[in-house]
Design a protein around this motif. Sequence first.
Motif, PDB file in Angstrom:
ATOM      1  N   ASP A   1       9.396 -38.483 -55.605  1.00 40.90           N
ATOM      2  CA  ASP A   1       9.736 -37.191 -56.192  1.00 40.90           C
ATOM      3  C   ASP A   1       9.829 -37.262 -57.713  1.00 40.90           C
ATOM      4  O   ASP A   1       9.612 -36.256 -58.403  1.00 40.90           O
ATOM      5  CB  ASP A   1      11.078 -36.699 -55.634  1.00 40.90           C
ATOM      6  CG  ASP A   1      11.007 -36.341 -54.159  1.00 40.90           C
ATOM      7  OD1 ASP A   1       9.890 -36.208 -53.630  1.00 40.90           O
ATOM      8  OD2 ASP A   1      12.080 -36.202 -53.529  1.00 40.90           O
TER       9      ASP A   1
ATOM     10  N   SER B   1       7.703 -34.534 -59.832  1.00 39.89           N
ATOM     11  CA  SER B   1       8.454 -33.576 -60.651  1.00 39.89           C
ATOM     12  C   SER B   1       7.798 -33.295 -61.992  1.00 39.89           C
ATOM     13  O   SER B   1       8.052 -32.255 -62.600  1.00 39.89           O
ATOM     14  CB  SER B   1       9.883 -34.079 -60.861  1.00 39.89           C
ATOM     15  OG  SER B   1      10.614 -34.042 -59.652  1.00 39.89           O
TER      16      SER B   1
ATOM     17  N   THR C   1      15.360 -33.502 -61.669  1.00 44.21           N
ATOM     18  CA  THR C   1      14.752 -34.834 -61.689  1.00 44.21           C
ATOM     19  C   THR C   1      14.158 -35.124 -63.059  1.00 44.21           C
ATOM     20  O   THR C   1      14.321 -36.233 -63.593  1.00 44.21           O
ATOM     21  CB  THR C   1      13.663 -34.929 -60.615  1.00 44.21           C
ATOM     22  OG1 THR C   1      14.198 -34.501 -59.364  1.00 44.21           O
ATOM     23  CG2 THR C   1      13.143 -36.342 -60.485  1.00 44.21           C
ATOM     24  N   ARG C   2      13.472 -34.143 -63.626  1.00 42.23           N
ATOM     25  CA  ARG C   2      12.904 -34.338 -64.975  1.00 42.23           C
ATOM     26  C   ARG C   2      14.014 -34.605 -65.984  1.00 42.23           C
ATOM     27  O   ARG C   2      13.891 -35.480 -66.850  1.00 42.23           O
ATOM     28  CB  ARG C   2      12.083 -33.114 -65.388  1.00 42.23           C
ATOM     29  CG  ARG C   2      10.829 -32.888 -64.555  1.00 42.23           C
ATOM     30  CD  ARG C   2       9.902 -31.870 -65.204  1.00 42.23           C
ATOM     31  NE  ARG C   2      10.507 -30.542 -65.325  1.00 42.23           N
ATOM     32  CZ  ARG C   2      10.465 -29.599 -64.391  1.00 42.23           C
ATOM     33  NH1 ARG C   2       9.875 -29.862 -63.225  1.00 42.23           N
ATOM     34  NH2 ARG C   2      11.015 -28.415 -64.585  1.00 42.23           N
TER      35      ARG C   2
ATOM     36  N   VAL D   1      12.319 -32.693 -55.873  1.00 44.98           N
ATOM     37  CA  VAL D   1      11.352 -32.363 -56.925  1.00 44.98           C
ATOM     38  C   VAL D   1      11.865 -31.196 -57.751  1.00 44.98           C
ATOM     39  O   VAL D   1      12.306 -30.187 -57.197  1.00 44.98           O
ATOM     40  CB  VAL D   1       9.982 -32.002 -56.299  1.00 44.98           C
ATOM     41  CG1 VAL D   1       9.008 -31.532 -57.368  1.00 44.98           C
ATOM     42  CG2 VAL D   1       9.417 -33.187 -55.537  1.00 44.98           C
ATOM     43  N   GLY D   2      11.805 -31.339 -59.074  1.00 49.91           N
ATOM     44  CA  GLY D   2      12.180 -30.200 -59.898  1.00 49.91           C
ATOM     45  C   GLY D   2      12.778 -30.569 -61.234  1.00 49.91           C
ATOM     46  O   GLY D   2      12.725 -31.715 -61.683  1.00 49.91           O
TER      47      GLY D   2
END
Length: 511
Positions: free
Chosen positions: A352, A356, A325-326, A321-322
């Motif tokens: 995730d 995210s 990922t975006r 996640v974070g």
Amino acid sequence: MSNELLSPVEMAEADRLAIATGPFDGIGLMRRAGAAVAAVVLARYPAATPVHVLCGPGNNGGDGYVVARLLAEAGVDVAMWVSGKPRAGSDAAIAAAECPVAPRPLTAFAPDFGSIVVDALYGAGLSKSLPVDATNAIDFAKSLLLPVVAIDLPSGVSGDTGAVLGEEAFRADITVTFARKKPGHLLLPGRELCGEIVLADIGIPDRVFNDLIPRTFENKPALWVGNLPVPATDAHKYKRGHAGVFSGGPSTTGAARLSALAAARAGAGAVTVLSPADAMQINAAHLTAIMLRRTDTVADLNNFIGERRPSAFVLGPGFGVGERTRDVALAILRAGRQGAASGIGGLVLDADGITSFRDEPASLFEATHEPHAPALVMTPHEGEFARLFPDIAADKNLSKLAKARAAAQRANAVVVYKGADTVIVAPNGLAAINGNGAPWLATAGSGDVLAGIIAGLLAQGMAVFAAAAAAVWIHAEAGGRFGPGLIAEDLPLAMVPVLQELVEAKQADAI
């Protein structure tokens, strides 16, 4: 198509149109409905006596009066308990006048062991809590463990949402409904409270339902099998599409491999796991038919897209996640805006990948609304849904179906709102509710497999809503057939006989 789902309002309109255009009037339809229920009671419970028929004041109660009359004519010992009188001149009043069984007040309901209950109190039209006489009757039936046959829907269950309207509802062994099911038959807890559902044809012509233009369907193969990809005789692997699946770091690589294998089993001609450098060795040790490519940066991703022209991606399972990922998700959506030049048909965002964007959902939704952006399919379970759509999730006035519709429109994405009653919704509101979910699928990695199946079908060019709906059904069917002992690794191979039957069914229709 018989897998249309109608709201209680839509079903009432279908009844009105059928009565207006024939061949039956209102009492004629009521007699046919009651006859269908009586036939089920006689077939399933031939030795039960007495049969207690509980009638409300509306059309559901009218069906009950017909049931009581027909059972009495068949020699069954029938007791009839009523809550309120039918409106004078109504079809229910006609049915009551035709019934020779003496009515008794529901407040005096007193069944015996060995009897059965026919619930004809309120059905799908209920919009508020049950009255006290009805809840007392439910408690009495429960205390004696009496079998219940419900007409239309167990009283106390909403036909729109499947929710219990108040504190009590009947738990039926069999529910007999007519012409078309309603969302409440498939959405939980209604699905469990209905027991076995018998769909009876009472003579309403199909043209009536075509005029209503339904937008909600039960998720069955008839909805999408015509769009299921089947390789042509001259097919090669790249004609069957290429799916890319993003892997997480060294300790979380398994989820991506599950998705990748599922994409391959679903028919994608080529599948590549896009792995960070520190996980390459681990992934390589476990992959055979699946290709592997080092992908650490967005630049690496763009090079892969330019060189290999993948047609679908899975992002999220085990990825972390974070911000990274975006960035990857938005890069795929930006690359896809090149249209046919990019070759990207869709992105499946799971796990995730969804979480995210919980603090920055607008960036995702803005990207999906850009012209020519590739299709986005999101596969949230309840917790992930609440992270991305907190206001929609918190609205207690919305059913699961309504929540999924609101989310799909906001995100301009196909939303697969997972659960035992998975709902699949397109941005235009077209929806399917899955009815073949199996408890064996509640196992780690099951959702990763589902994401891969969707991507595998998208990679082959299947229409996005159809691909999502087909994947949900195939996933559930494979899990249900496998049964106890299922783990996620079993699912890709368990899909094979399901896919074989679907392809045979499609080819048979084409002959």
